[in-house]
Write an enzyme that holds these catalytic residues in place. Structure first.
Site, PDB file in Angstrom:
ATOM      1  N   HIS A 129       0.915  -1.219   0.017  1.00 40.74           N
ATOM      2  CA  HIS A 129       0.055   0.119   0.147  1.00 40.74           C
ATOM      3  C   HIS A 129       0.965   1.322   0.106  1.00 40.74           C
ATOM      4  O   HIS A 129       0.197   2.380  -0.130  1.00 40.74           O
ATOM      5  CB  HIS A 129      -0.878   0.177   1.279  1.00 40.74           C
ATOM      6  N   HIS A 168      -6.182  -7.466  -0.794  1.00 43.76           N
ATOM      7  CA  HIS A 168      -6.234  -6.089  -0.936  1.00 43.76           C
ATOM      8  C   HIS A 168      -5.520  -5.404  -2.072  1.00 43.76           C
ATOM      9  O   HIS A 168      -4.509  -6.093  -2.607  1.00 43.76           O
ATOM     10  CB  HIS A 168      -5.950  -5.293   0.228  1.00 43.76           C
ATOM     11  N   ASP A 254      -3.867 -13.121   3.064  1.00 39.72           N
ATOM     12  CA  ASP A 254      -5.263 -12.728   3.655  1.00 39.72           C
ATOM     13  C   ASP A 254      -6.544 -12.931   2.900  1.00 39.72           C
ATOM     14  O   ASP A 254      -7.673 -12.629   3.161  1.00 39.72           O
ATOM     15  CB  ASP A 254      -5.162 -11.273   4.259  1.00 39.72           C
TER      16      ASP A 254
HETATM   17  C1  9RB Z   1      -9.959   2.786   8.512  1.00 41.68           C
HETATM   18  C2  9RB Z   1     -10.166   1.546   8.299  1.00 41.68           C
HETATM   19  C3  9RB Z   1      -7.928  -0.724   6.910  1.00 41.68           C
HETATM   20  C4  9RB Z   1      -8.440  -2.029   6.419  1.00 41.68           C
HETATM   21  C5  9RB Z   1      -7.936  -2.714   5.952  1.00 41.68           C
HETATM   22  C6  9RB Z   1      -6.409  -2.851   5.851  1.00 41.68           C
HETATM   23  C7  9RB Z   1      -5.633  -4.124   5.344  1.00 41.68           C
HETATM   24  C8  9RB Z   1      -4.550  -4.117   4.983  1.00 41.68           C
HETATM   25  C9  9RB Z   1      -3.773  -5.086   4.403  1.00 41.68           C
HETATM   26  C10 9RB Z   1      -5.649  -1.803   6.324  1.00 41.68           C
HETATM   27  C11 9RB Z   1      -6.492  -0.906   6.865  1.00 41.68           C
HETATM   28  C12 9RB Z   1     -11.666   1.384   8.709  1.00 41.68           C
HETATM   29  C13 9RB Z   1      -8.631   3.302   8.000  1.00 41.68           C
HETATM   30  C14 9RB Z   1     -12.460   0.088   8.832  1.00 41.68           C
HETATM   31  O1  9RB Z   1      -3.789  -6.427   4.792  1.00 41.68           O
HETATM   32  N1  9RB Z   1      -3.310  -5.107   3.268  1.00 41.68           N
HETATM   33  O2  9RB Z   1      -2.791  -6.032   2.633  1.00 41.68           O
HETATM   34  N2  9RB Z   1      -8.410   0.540   7.527  1.00 41.68           N
HETATM   35  N3  9RB Z   1      -9.534   0.487   7.560  1.00 41.68           N
HETATM   36  N4  9RB Z   1     -12.009   2.639   9.118  1.00 41.68           N
HETATM   37  N5  9RB Z   1     -10.978   3.470   8.963  1.00 41.68           N
HETATM   38  C15 9RB Z   1     -10.990   4.758   9.147  1.00 41.68           C
HETATM   39 ZN    ZN Z   2      -3.796  -7.321   2.571  1.00 41.71          ZN
END
Ligand code: 9RB
Ligand code: ZN
Length: 378
Positions: A129, A168, A254
Site C-alpha cells: 500500500h 487487498h 489474507d
Molecule cells: C480505516 C479503516 C484498513 C483496512 C484494511 C487494511 C488491510 C491492509 C492489508 C488496512 C487498513 C476502517 C482506515 C475500517 O492487509 N493490506 O494488504 N483500514 N480500515 N476505518 N478507517 C477509518
Molecule cells: Zn492485505
C-alpha cells in the site's frame, strides 16, 4: 518481529469505546509461519538468506526523500504512524522497515547470483500500500517495488512482473510504476475491500505504459475456482505477453477463508496451486527467477499452513504436515460461480492491452541503466 505496531482493534486505533488489544498487523501470524516452516523440517532444507538494510538510494528509487526522512524522524521520537492513523510504529521501525525492503533485495540478489533457485522473503512491515509519497495500510516502504527497481537498475533486469495476490489492492505498487512500462503490475483483489475505491478494472497505466497495470477485482466470496480461472485467463497469458526477466510476488495470505480483514475463501491448496503455477511460469519465461515478498494475512492459525504450502511449492519439498484447517475451508464451497466467471472474463479482456515483448515501439532498445548487460526474458 520487533516492529512494534502497539495497540489497535482490527485496522482502527484503540480509544473511545475501542478497548486496546494487540494491533492486527502484529508478529503472531508471521512468527507462527516461520515456526511451522522450522518445525516441519523444511527450514533445514532451505538456503537461509540474511536480510540487509536497504540503503537510502534503494528506498529513494521508489519513495520521495521527504517520506523516508519523515519516517526516520518520527521513529526517532519513539512512536509514529505510516500515514493513515491505522499504521502505528515504534522506535526500531525505521530500521526494521529498511530490513524488510532490504530482505526482498537480498532475495533478488540470491536468485540473480544463483545462491538460491527462488526466494521467499518473510518480512514485516508489509509494503504494497505504500506509495512514493506516503505509507498507509500498515505499510511503510513498498518492499516489492524497491526490489523491482533494484532488479532493474542494479541487476540489469530488463522487465519485471509483480503479481500481487494479497486480498487487498496493491495501490502503492500501481502508483509507483504507473508511468513505467518496464514493470508489469498485476493485482488480484477483493473488489472494494481496501483501500476504499481503489483497484478498478481498466486502470491500465499512463500513456506510454499502457497495458502494464492490470487489476483483477473479484467479488467477495471468491475461492479456489475463481483464482484458478484468474491464473488461466489473466496471469499466465499476461506474463507470457510481457516476458519478464524476473517475477516478484506480493504474497499476502489474507485471501484465506478465515481472514478477519477480507471475505475470500482460499485455503492452503489454493496458495500451493498459485505458487506452483507462478514457479512454472518463471521457469518458462525467466530461468526460474522468482522472489516472493510477504504482505498481509491476519489469521494466526491459518496463515502458517498457507505459507508452508507456498514454500513447499517453491522448494519442491513436501513435508509431512497436513493442514488441519483445509477440510473446513474447502467446505465453504470453492467452485467458480457465474458472477465470478464474469468478473474474470472482464479482467481477461484487458490482457490484450499488455505489450508483447519484442514487438512494441522501442523494443530491444535496452533502455534501462546497465543496459550493457541487460537480462531479457528468454
Ligand atoms: C480505516 C479503516 C484498513 C483496512 C484494511 C487494511 C488491510 C491492509 C492489508 C488496512 C487498513 C476502517 C482506515 C475500517 O492487509 N493490506 O494488504 N483500514 N480500515 N476505518 N478507517 C477509518
Ligand atoms: Zn492485505
Amino acid at each position: 518481529m520487533w516492529h512494534d505496531t502497539g495497540t489497535g482493534a482490527g485496522p482502527l486505533p484503540a480509544g473511545g469505546w475501542i478497548e486496546p488489544m494487540e494491533h492486527i498487523e502484529g508478529p503472531s501470524a508471521k512468527r507462527r509461519f516461520a515456526n511451522l516452516v522450522a518445525a516441519s523440517g523444511l527450514l533445514a532444507q532451505l538456503v537461509p538468506v540474511p536480510a540487509r538494510r536497504a540503503t537510502e538510494t534503494d528506498i529513494e528509487r521508489v519513495h520521495t526523500r521527504a517520506h523516508r526522512e519523515r519516517i526516520a524522524a518520527d521513529a526517532a521520537t519513539g512512536r509514529g504512524d505510516a500515514g493513515d492513523d491505522s499504521s502505528p510504529f515504534g522506535r526500531e521501525s525505521y530500521d526494521i522497515a529498511l530490513l524488510a525492503a532490504g530482505g526482498v533485495i537480498a532475495g533478488v540478489d540470491a536468485v540473480f547470483d544463483g545462491v538460491a533457485d527462488n526466494a521467499y522473503a518473510l518480512v514485516r512491515p508489509p509494503g504494497h500500500h505504500a506509495s512514493p509519497e506516503t505509507g498507509w495500510g500498515f505499510c511503510i516502504f513498498n518492499n516489492v517495488a524497491v526490489a523491482a527497481r533494484y532488479a532493474r537498475e542494479v541487476r540489469g533486469a530488463e522487465r519485471v512482473a509483480i503479481v500481487d495476490w494479497d486480498v487487498h489492492h496493491g495501490n502503492g505498487t500501481q502508483d509507483a510504476f504507473w508511468n513505467d512500462p518496464s514493470v508489469l503490475t498485476l493485482s488480484i483483489h477483493q473488489d472494494g475491500a481496501y483501500p476504499p475505491g481503489s483497484g478498478a478494472l481498466g486502470e491500465l497505466g499512463a500513456s506510454g505504459a499502457e497495458g502494464t497495470n492490470l487489476n483483477v477485482p473479484l467479488p467477495p466470496g471468491s475461492g479456489h475456482g475463481a483464482y484458478d480461472a484468474v491464473f488461466t485467463e489473466v496471469v499466465e497469458p499476461a506474463l507470457r505477453r510481457f516476458a519478464p526477466s524476473l517475477i516478484l510476488v506480493a504474497s499476502g495470505l489474507d485471501g484465506n477463508g478465515m481472514d478477519p480483514l477480507a471475505r475470500q475463501m482460499l485455503h492452503s491448496e489454493s496458495f500451493r496451486m498459485m505458487a506452483g503455477r507462478i514457479k512454472a511460469l518463471a521457469e518458462e519465461l525467466c530461468d526460474g527467477r522468482l522472489v516472493m515478498a510477504h504482505e498481509g494475512g491476519y489469521s494466526p492459525f491459518v496463515v502458517p499452513f498457507c505459507g508452508l504450502a507456498i514454500v513447499e511449492a517453491l522448494s519442491g519439498v513436501r513435508t509431512p504436515v497436513v493442514d488441519p484447517f483445509l477440510p473446513a475451508i474447502e467446505g465453504y464451497g470453492q467452485e467458480l460461480w457465474p458472477h465470478q466467471a464474469e468478473a474474470v472474463a472482464r479482467a481477461a479482456a484487458q490482457v490484450e492491452a499488455v505489450p508483447v515483448a519484442g514487438s512494441g515501439p522501442g523494443a530491444g532498445s535496452g533502455s534501462g541503466p546497465g543496459s550493457g548487460s541487460t537480462l531479457r526474458g528468454s
